[in-house]
Design an enzyme around this catalytic site. Structure first.
Site, PDB file in Angstrom:
ATOM      1  N   ASP A 178      -5.933  18.616 -14.993  1.00 20.91           N
ATOM      2  CA  ASP A 178      -6.258  17.296 -15.551  1.00 20.91           C
ATOM      3  C   ASP A 178      -5.785  17.292 -17.006  1.00 20.91           C
ATOM      4  O   ASP A 178      -6.339  17.984 -17.860  1.00 20.91           O
ATOM      5  CB  ASP A 178      -7.764  17.036 -15.448  1.00 20.91           C
ATOM      6  N   TYR A 182     -14.683  16.705 -16.567  1.00 17.11           N
ATOM      7  CA  TYR A 182     -15.085  15.297 -16.590  1.00 17.11           C
ATOM      8  C   TYR A 182     -16.213  15.050 -15.575  1.00 17.11           C
ATOM      9  O   TYR A 182     -16.171  15.555 -14.437  1.00 17.11           O
ATOM     10  CB  TYR A 182     -13.858  14.446 -16.242  1.00 17.11           C
ATOM     11  N   LYS A 191      -6.675   6.185 -20.166  1.00 15.98           N
ATOM     12  CA  LYS A 191      -6.878   6.667 -21.517  1.00 15.98           C
ATOM     13  C   LYS A 191      -5.589   6.521 -22.337  1.00 15.98           C
ATOM     14  O   LYS A 191      -5.184   5.422 -22.598  1.00 15.98           O
ATOM     15  CB  LYS A 191      -7.391   8.106 -21.471  1.00 15.98           C
ATOM     16  N   ARG A 215       0.832  -1.209   0.000  1.00 13.65           N
ATOM     17  CA  ARG A 215       0.000   0.000   0.000  1.00 13.65           C
ATOM     18  C   ARG A 215       0.870   1.265   0.000  1.00 13.65           C
ATOM     19  O   ARG A 215       0.470   2.306  -0.487  1.00 13.65           O
ATOM     20  CB  ARG A 215      -0.977   0.015   1.193  1.00 13.65           C
TER      21      ARG A 215
END
Ligand SMILES: *Cc1c(COP(=O)(O)O)cnc(C)c1O
Length: 430
Positions: free
Chosen positions: A219, A136, A244, A83
């Site tokens: 972004d 988005y 993407k 983690r």
């Protein structure tokens, strides 16, 4: 864990003072084959935890990760638990940072995990987020619906209206409280409206309170690190959906955040605590994807230009929102030339006559797939008003030019003439 020395061959970024390009460094940077039996490719470290050589090592590693101990000049943080860190994540983060021209990078379970973790790291109850619009849908839901439940509100400015509207919104936000972060998305989806990153940085300086400036978070999913480097234009943190273009094969979900070590320190801490990091297998897939990132981006951009030119000249098409078609006197033109290296390969176009003919085109496609998402090797087409943006009220759709005839397309790496042939036969049925 042995101390890994900075001047090792696999850490070299220059050759006789020649800076090596990211596309070269993707094949080996950050990975020492000799730590893995000489394996040319990094193995997948499918493990939750790491064995310490000695108890003292374990103590030191924890002290380092919790900030009580400084690393030596050639020392790297020891591996503890997946983690916090994992070799696959570390290699992919080192390589992502090279593309983003960043000091460091973090990989997350999704683009939304990266965005949420970055915002939670910087915002506190009472704070305001200054955001661009449109953004988005997932980010809009987070900022508009979820964060207000934690006492965090927002003030928006329109990408379409330029830096003037950004400054107006900043004045409005300042009256409401401390601005904790500026969040922008450029180019905006689906019509490629641009936000000026340098202007956002100036606004952030204007919003400094007690010597603290709200971070400018950009972004950069739509152009990706090959075609836009927001950190060079004043951004503090660049976030991306690696799902993407960077992943690029439509077979994984991941996110990234890049910036200086200082800017990312609170984000890293939040990620380690919330557990929003990427998993080992996805990191391994991303490492493979990064090797072909530039090739894929370039092939997509070449194809997109050909397809956009075909659509522009087609009698059944109205607008083609392709960035290189911006008129010389358009206010976004200088922003495009300054902060983007290409028009990229995702854009929208409008079929004359509205939803019914647009649907007929989408249903008639034979090669191009009808799906949301973008940035993969295959070309995808979707209908923003009915799909990705269907949650928006009608007047918002109209405001952002998300008309009933609008189709968004993400060009892949197929032969562009095959794509044109497919669109041509589908438009015959419009
Ligand atoms: C897809 C996308 C996201 C969210 O990424 P996920 O990987 O799906 O969580 C964020 N921003 C933009 C611009 C996107 O296209």
């Amino acid at each position: 864990m042995e101390t890994r020395v900075a001047e090792k061959k696999w850490r070299k970024r220059t050759l006789n003072n020649r800076p090596l390009k990211p596309e070269t460094l993707m094949m080996g940077y950050g990975y020492d084959p000799m730590l893995s039996e000489g394996s040319l490719k990094p193995p997948q470290f499918q493990t939750s935890t790491f064995v310490f050589k000695t108890a003292q090592d374990g103590k030191d590693f924890f002290a380092t990760i919790q900030g009580r101990r400084k690393l030596g000049p050639d020392e790297e943080p020891g591996l503890i638990y997946s983690r916090f860190n994992n070799p696959n994540l570390e290699v992919v983060e080192d390589r992502l940072a090279l593309w983003d021209e960043a000091e460091t990078a973090l990989v997350f379970a999704s683009g939304m995990a990266a965005i949420s973790t970055a915002l939670l790291a910087y915002l506190r109850p009472g704070d305001i987020i200054l955001q661009s619009r449109p953004i988005y849908g997932g980010t809009e839901t987070l900022i508009h619906s979820i964060l207000p439940e934690f006492g965090i509100s927002q003030v928006a400015f329109e990408a379409e209206l330029g830096a003037e509207d950004m400054r107006r919104a900043a004045e409005e936000a300042k009256k409401k409280g401390r601005v904790g972060a500026i969040f922008i998305e450029t180019p905006a989806n689906p019509t490629n409206a641009l936000v000026d990153i340098q202007a956002a940085r100036k606004v952030s300086e204007m919003l400094t309170v007690d010597g603290k400036r709200p971070p400018v978070i950009v972004d950069n999913t739509m152009l990706g690190p090959v075609y836009s480097t927001p950190l060079l234009h004043g951004a503090d943190i660049v976030v991306m959906s690696l799902t993407k273009y960077v992943g690029g094969h439509s077979d994984l979900i991941a996110g990234g955040a890049s910036g200086s070590k200082a800017m990312l320190a609170p984000v890293r801490r939040m990620r380690s605590t919330l557990g929003t990091m990427g998993d080992t297998h996805t990191a391994w897939l991303l490492m493979r994807s990064l090797e072909t990132l530039k090739l894929r981006m370039e092939a997509g951009a070449v194809g997109a230009r050909k397809v956009a030119e075909f659509l522009r000249d087609h009698p059944k098409i109205d607008n083609v929102w392709y960035l290189d078609f911006l008129p010389d006197d358009h206010p976004d033109r200088p922003v495009h030339e300054r902060q983007n290296n290409s028009a990229g390969s995702t854009f929208s176009f409008e079929v004359k006559g509205g939803e019914a003919p647009a649907f007929r085109v989408l249903d008639a496609l034979q090669v191009i797939k009808l799906a949301v998402s973008l940035g993969g090797t295959e070309t995808l087409a979707s209908h923003p008003a009915a799909m990705t943006h269907s949650g928006m009220p009608a007047e918002e759709l109209a405001k952002y030019s998300i008309t009933p005839g609008l189709i968004r397309i993400s060009i892949g790496i197929e032969d562009p003439d095959d794509l044109i042939a497919d669109l041509s036969q589908a438009l015959d049925k419009a």
